[in-house]
Design a protein around this motif. Structure first.
Motif, short mmCIF file in Angstrom:
data_model
loop_
_atom_site.label_atom_id
_atom_site.label_comp_id
_atom_site.label_asym_id
_atom_site.label_seq_id
_atom_site.Cartn_x
_atom_site.Cartn_y
_atom_site.Cartn_z
N ALA A 547 36.97 -13.96 -150.79
CA ALA A 547 35.86 -14.14 -149.85
C ALA A 547 36.25 -13.66 -148.46
CB ALA A 547 35.44 -15.61 -149.81
N ARG A 548 37.48 -13.92 -148.07
CA ARG A 548 37.97 -13.48 -146.76
C ARG A 548 37.99 -11.95 -146.69
NH1 ARG A 548 41.81 -16.83 -146.70
NH2 ARG A 548 43.51 -15.48 -147.44
N ALA A 549 38.44 -11.31 -147.76
CA ALA A 549 38.48 -9.85 -147.79
C ALA A 549 37.07 -9.26 -147.82
CB ALA A 549 39.28 -9.37 -149.00
N VAL A 550 36.17 -9.89 -148.58
CA VAL A 550 34.77 -9.44 -148.62
C VAL A 550 34.16 -9.50 -147.22
CG1 VAL A 550 32.45 -10.04 -149.41
CG2 VAL A 550 34.34 -10.02 -151.03
N GLY A 551 34.34 -10.64 -146.56
CA GLY A 551 33.78 -10.78 -145.22
C GLY A 551 34.36 -9.79 -144.24
N THR A 552 35.67 -9.57 -144.32
CA THR A 552 36.33 -8.67 -143.38
C THR A 552 35.85 -7.23 -143.55
OG1 THR A 552 38.30 -10.08 -143.36
CG2 THR A 552 38.57 -7.83 -142.58
N VAL A 553 35.79 -6.74 -144.77
CA VAL A 553 35.35 -5.37 -144.96
C VAL A 553 33.87 -5.22 -144.61
CG1 VAL A 553 34.75 -5.57 -147.43
CG2 VAL A 553 35.48 -3.37 -146.50
N THR A 554 33.05 -6.23 -144.90
CA THR A 554 31.63 -6.14 -144.57
C THR A 554 31.41 -6.13 -143.07
OG1 THR A 554 31.14 -7.40 -146.60
CG2 THR A 554 29.35 -7.12 -145.03
N GLU A 555 32.10 -7.01 -142.35
CA GLU A 555 31.95 -7.04 -140.90
C GLU A 555 32.42 -5.73 -140.28
OE1 GLU A 555 30.37 -9.18 -139.22
OE2 GLU A 555 30.13 -10.77 -140.70
N THR A 556 33.47 -5.15 -140.83
CA THR A 556 33.95 -3.86 -140.31
C THR A 556 32.91 -2.77 -140.52
OG1 THR A 556 36.22 -4.54 -140.83
CG2 THR A 556 35.86 -2.22 -140.38
N VAL A 557 32.32 -2.76 -141.71
CA VAL A 557 31.27 -1.77 -142.01
C VAL A 557 30.08 -1.96 -141.07
CG1 VAL A 557 29.53 -1.12 -143.72
CG2 VAL A 557 31.92 -1.34 -144.40
N LEU A 558 29.62 -3.19 -140.88
CA LEU A 558 28.48 -3.44 -140.02
C LEU A 558 28.76 -3.01 -138.58
CD1 LEU A 558 27.31 -6.94 -141.32
CD2 LEU A 558 26.22 -4.73 -141.74
N ALA A 559 30.00 -3.23 -138.13
CA ALA A 559 30.35 -2.88 -136.76
C ALA A 559 30.45 -1.37 -136.56
CB ALA A 559 31.68 -3.55 -136.39
N GLU A 560 30.94 -0.66 -137.56
CA GLU A 560 31.21 0.77 -137.39
C GLU A 560 30.14 1.68 -137.96
OE1 GLU A 560 36.01 0.96 -136.93
OE2 GLU A 560 35.19 1.47 -138.90
N ARG A 561 29.35 1.19 -138.90
CA ARG A 561 28.39 2.07 -139.57
C ARG A 561 26.95 1.65 -139.31
NH1 ARG A 561 30.50 5.12 -143.71
NH2 ARG A 561 28.47 6.12 -143.61
N GLY A 562 26.75 0.79 -138.31
CA GLY A 562 25.39 0.40 -137.98
C GLY A 562 24.99 -0.87 -138.68
N ARG A 733 32.54 -19.72 -151.07
CA ARG A 733 33.61 -19.91 -150.08
C ARG A 733 33.33 -19.16 -148.78
NH1 ARG A 733 37.73 -21.71 -153.64
NH2 ARG A 733 38.83 -22.55 -151.81
N PHE A 734 32.16 -18.54 -148.65
CA PHE A 734 31.86 -17.73 -147.47
C PHE A 734 31.95 -18.55 -146.18
CE2 PHE A 734 29.15 -14.18 -149.64
CZ PHE A 734 30.32 -13.62 -150.12
N ASP A 735 31.29 -19.70 -146.16
CA ASP A 735 31.29 -20.51 -144.94
C ASP A 735 32.70 -20.98 -144.60
OD1 ASP A 735 28.57 -20.24 -144.49
OD2 ASP A 735 28.06 -22.02 -145.66
N GLU A 736 33.46 -21.30 -145.62
CA GLU A 736 34.83 -21.81 -145.41
C GLU A 736 35.70 -20.78 -144.68
OE1 GLU A 736 38.62 -22.33 -148.38
OE2 GLU A 736 36.67 -23.08 -149.08
N VAL A 737 35.52 -19.50 -144.96
CA VAL A 737 36.42 -18.48 -144.41
C VAL A 737 35.80 -17.74 -143.22
CG1 VAL A 737 37.46 -18.14 -146.68
CG2 VAL A 737 35.58 -16.65 -145.97
N ALA A 738 34.61 -18.14 -142.77
CA ALA A 738 33.90 -17.39 -141.73
C ALA A 738 34.74 -17.21 -140.47
CB ALA A 738 32.57 -18.08 -141.40
N GLY A 739 35.41 -18.27 -140.03
CA GLY A 739 36.23 -18.18 -138.83
C GLY A 739 37.39 -17.22 -139.00
N GLN A 740 38.04 -17.27 -140.16
CA GLN A 740 39.15 -16.36 -140.42
C GLN A 740 38.67 -14.91 -140.47
OE1 GLN A 740 41.43 -17.76 -143.90
NE2 GLN A 740 40.45 -19.75 -143.60
N VAL A 741 37.49 -14.71 -141.04
CA VAL A 741 36.94 -13.36 -141.13
C VAL A 741 36.67 -12.80 -139.74
CG1 VAL A 741 34.88 -12.05 -141.80
CG2 VAL A 741 35.97 -13.59 -143.44
N GLU A 742 36.12 -13.61 -138.88
CA GLU A 742 35.82 -13.15 -137.52
C GLU A 742 37.08 -12.66 -136.82
OE1 GLU A 742 33.71 -14.79 -133.40
OE2 GLU A 742 33.85 -16.08 -135.16
N GLU A 743 38.16 -13.41 -136.95
CA GLU A 743 39.43 -13.01 -136.31
C GLU A 743 40.00 -11.75 -136.97
OE1 GLU A 743 40.80 -14.22 -133.56
OE2 GLU A 743 38.96 -15.42 -133.43
N ALA A 744 39.97 -11.72 -138.31
CA ALA A 744 40.53 -10.57 -139.02
C ALA A 744 39.78 -9.29 -138.70
CB ALA A 744 40.53 -10.83 -140.53
#
Length: 854
Positions: A547-562, A733-744
């Protein structure tokens, strides 16, 4: 048209925002008309729970058509007065889909001589985009600009100097969407003046100074014309309390749904009658491709006769003549139904009350209370084959409103079996009125060649817009066990074709050059009870990590690809990851991202037909390719080469060949969730964790030049399917890892993520050290090693000394197949699978196990 003439009949004793205001402390502060114009409702949205509901827009609240058109027309007259008659003739009006398409058109009417264009969320095959933009708060898909005349935005189609651009939206809240649009269009067609038009200006004090700063930044004059001004006062914690209130109301309503559904099912439904309007030839059904003053004149002349046809059909209905009639438009198709409504008001006169509203994509909570703006809602499936896949659509404040008749107006693209289905819009309307009329307008299709004849003459349009000759995506439950909105498969269904061959026969044919690995399928591995238990345990143990990896790659895509990328998974390993990324974007941001699965074959490239389909429906620059993990980077290189070849052969340009992956242990990509080599449970199984879909097939006798690559749907394995379990366990587990994803994500976005290709170097070294001399037979990483053990004939497994739980399933599979596991040092991966380099059937025994020393 006077201010008094445009006022609506909606002033009740109870304000239609009081229910929300009392429970959440939300307040509208502004001029005296504000509460007459706006009510409040709630929606499930992680960014803004409240919704301003207009009483004069004709979207959520049925209103007199003359009031709705008059509100926009009066704003257009004010813009004309601001610009002066000469400058108004040089203006172009741009409205925003879907909510403001009718409002923008009415503003253009008020300017009199201005052509009109609205953005659209419906791609049209063969029509080139002139631009596009995103709405950061929107739940829906990207805005496209598809004018028939490419010169329209530059000069209004006149060929003169750049014109004034008038941008129309229903509300001016933060200003982000409109200002971003101006910035993008100004870079293409600079002009000296812009006018922003909205029914209400609801900007905060902090946002009000931005307009002056923005105008100075681009060196142009920017004016603002609105009907009413105010702000929304939001107390601390309102978002969280609003979400909790929505959840509580939905739970309460769900408890009553079954009883209500039974009552409706037992009720008699009204008849549905099709009415032929004889729509004027060549007049567009709206502003999707542009609407000129010549079109306006032709429509005005034809409206009375079309209204008379509707009135005659209503008068022919059995029973008393209807006195309370609703004209219901369809999503972006707002203006044509609105003008039919104004003409019907005139035709029926004082003998009937005519109201107007439209269906919408926007999901809003309904509460049957006089102090709440959305009293009831009808839910029905989309019926225009939307590019982002099927989904629910809504009609608000129609049920329970006591309409004697409803005139449903759609375009021919939306006149589909879904419209007429038992749960479709027409059936839902028939449950709540005495008579349903269906009016179908011909979908306007821009001319494919340069227009001929008299300038300004409308181009004749065919009766129905036909799609390009390309196959359509497959969706569950007909193809795959995934929900239809999870993924559209750009594949053809080969489920009835015998493609499986014993693993040993396939390996011999592949290594001898007699066949390509994509020309057949391995027999699907059916896990033992021990292995299935291992998968379940591994899934539970690694769910948070994934879940942490899913969130991290998704947030990166949203930030860089619109904010609204189109996710395109490489089938099949990328598909579960694409579904999870889509779910993360929906859960955390309220985004409903399109997601498709596409075939890529090593040595054969990517599915060119699928790329053409994507280019026909989306901007290629928005496509983000997704895979599960990288090994040595072979597919990364394959995709880059395939995209280059596709463009060189004349295919649409603009696809970015970069792959976004969950795990990148090989250092082969820039966008990833982690570079650790750990167990991703979806690698442990084949189709039973991937929607019951096989790996893809490319064979000349089955796949033609205009076909999608093939795949099979293993319906017979439904009892073993854990695809949904895999997705749900990780999403929980998305909500559980949200904070870690934001930092990563912050760390990754600031880091140097250039590919190191460390994995490729290791593979070349191993290939030589073990005398294999073929990097294609070296499969690095946990995921690739698992696939060697499941699909190929393995020779041996190299395991990093000390690797622990991530390799339990590898050791179990190796034991079952009699494959030795060799522990080694200095391995950049947790493990590497080696395919037998000199394969013959003699390399395995009768039981299929590897023969030692062969």
């Amino acid at each position: 048209m006077s201010e008094r003439a445009t006022r609506e009949e909606t002033v009740d004793v109870v304000w239609s925002g009081s229910w929300v205001a009392e429970r959440l402390g939300v307040a509208l502060e502004g001029d005296g008309e504000l509460q007459e114009l706006l009510g409040l409702a709630l929606r499930r949205n992680p960014k803004r729970a409240h919704l301003l509901v207009s009483n004069v827009l004709g979207k959520h609240v049925p209103q007199r058509p003359s009031v709705v058109h008059g509100a926009g027309f009066e704003l257009g007259e004010r813009v004309r007065a601001l610009l002066g008659a000469q400058e108004a003739r040089r203006a172009v009006v741009l409205g925003y889909a879907e909510t403001a398409t009718g409002l923008g058109h009415a503003v253009a009417d008020g300017l009199r001589d201005a052509p009109y264009l609205h953005s659209t969320r419906r791609p049209v095959a063969g029509v080139e985009q002139a631009g596009g933009f995103e709405e950061s708060h929107s739940h829906a898909t990207s805005h496209l600009l598809l004018p028939e005349d490419r010169d329209l935005l530059a000069s209004g189609g006149t060929g003169a100097d750049a014109s004034v651009l008038v941008l129309v939206d229903d509300e001016f809240s933060t200003g982000n969407t409109v200002l971003n649009t101006i910035r993008a269009l100004h870079a293409l067609h600079p002009r000296e003046r812009y006018v922003i038009v909205a029914l209400v200006d609801m900007r905060s004090a902090g946002d009000r100074d931005r307009l002056t700063v923005f105008a100075a930044e681009i060196g142009a004059r920017v004016d603002l014309v609105t009907r009413s001004t105010g702000t929304v006062a939001l107390p601390d914690g309102v978002l969280e309390r609003g979400q909790a209130l929505v959840a509580a109301q939905e739970a309460e309503q769900a408890g009553r749904a079954e009883e209500a559904a039974g009552a409706v099912e037992d009720a008699d439904s009204a008849p549905v009658t099709r009415v032929d309007l004889d729509w004027p030839a060549g007049v567009p059904d709206g502003g999707r491709h542009g609407f000129t003053p010549a079109h306006r004149a032709a429509l005005e002349a034809a409206l009375p006769a079309m209204a008379d046809r509707i009135a005659a059909e209503l008068g022919d209905a059995a029973g008393p003549a209807p006195r309370h009639v609703l004209v219901l438009g369809f999503e972006e198709l707002m203006y044509a139904p609105l003008r039919l409504g104004t003409a019907l008001e005139a035709a029926l006169g004082a003998d009937a009350e005519v109201r107007y509203s439209t269906t919408t994509r926007s999901p809003v909570l309904a509460v049957d209370d006089p102090g709440y703006a959305i009293r009831t809602r009808l839910v029905f499936p989309a019926h225009d084959d939307p590019a982002d896949g099927p989904g629910d659509r809504y009609a608000y404040n129609v049920a329970g409103a006591g309409f004697d008749a409803v005139v449903a107006v759609v375009d021919s693209t939306a006149d589909t079996p879904e419209l007429h289905a038992r749960d479709g819009l027409l059936a839902r309307l028939a449950e709540h009125t005495g008579h349903v009329l269906l009016a179908v307008l011909p979908s306007y299709v821009p001319a494919t060649a340069a227009p001929t004849g008299v300038p300004g003459t409308p181009t004749p349009a065919p009766e129905r817009q036909e799609p390009a000759v390309l196959p359509e995506p497959l969706r569950g439950p007909d193809f795959s066990s995934y929900a239809p909105q999870d993924v559209g498969w750009l594949l053809q269904d080969l489920s009835d074709t015998e493609l499986e061959a014993p693993t040993e026969e396939r390996e011999e044919a592949i290594q001898s050059g007699g066949a390509h690995y994509a020309e057949s399928l391995p027999v699907e591995y059916q896990p033992s009870a021990d292995y299935q238990a291992l998968f379940t345990a591994a899934l539970e143990a690694s769910a948070a990590r994934i879940a942490r990896a899913v969130g991290t790659v998704t947030e990166t895509v949203l930030a860089e690809r619109g904010p609204r990328p189109v996710l395109v998974s490489l089938a099949r390993a990328g598909t579960p990851v694409g579904v999870l990324m889509r779910r993360w974007a929906q859960h955390r941001h309220g985004l409903d991202l399109p997601h498709y699965a596409i075939s890529i074959v090593r040595g054969r490239g990517i599915d060119a037909t699928a790329l053409r389909w994507l280019a026909a429906h989306y901007d290629p620059a928005d496509v983000v390719f997704v895979d599960g993990w990288t090994g040595k980077g072979a597919i990364t290189r394959e995709l880059a080469a395939a995209i280059t070849e596709f463009e060189a052969s004349g295919g649409p340009a603009g696809f970015d060949p970069e792959i976004s992956v969950l795990a990148d242990p090989g250092g082969c990509v820039r966008t990833y969730g982690t570079r650790e080599d750990f167990l991703i449970p979806s690698a442990c199984l084949n189709s039973t964790v991937s929607g019951l879909i096989s790996r893809t097939v490319l064979r000349a006798d089955l796949v033609g030049p205009d076909d999608f690559h093939g795949g099979k749907f293993y319906r017979e394995l439904a009892d073993s399917d854990v695809s949904g379990l895999f997705l749900d366990t990780i999403a929980a587990r998305f909500d559980e890892v949200a904070g870690q994803v934001e930092e990563a994500a912050k760390e990754l976005l600031a880091a140097d993520r250039a590919p190191t290709w460390e994995g490729w170097a290791a593979v070349e070294r191993i290939s030589e050290e073990y005398g294999i001399h073929d990097v294609n037979l070296v499969k690095p990483g946990v995921g690739e090693t698992t696939r060697v053990l499941l699909r190929r004939v393995p020779w041996k497994i190299l395991a990093k000394r000390g690797a622990g739980a991530d390799l339990e399933h590898i050791r179990l599979l190796a034991e079952q197949r009699g494959v030795p596991v060799e522990e080694v040092d200095d391995l950049p991966y947790s493990c590497v699978g080696l395919i037998h380099p000199r394969f013959t059937r003699g390399a395995t025994g009768a039981d299929g196990k590897a023969v030692q020393g062969a």
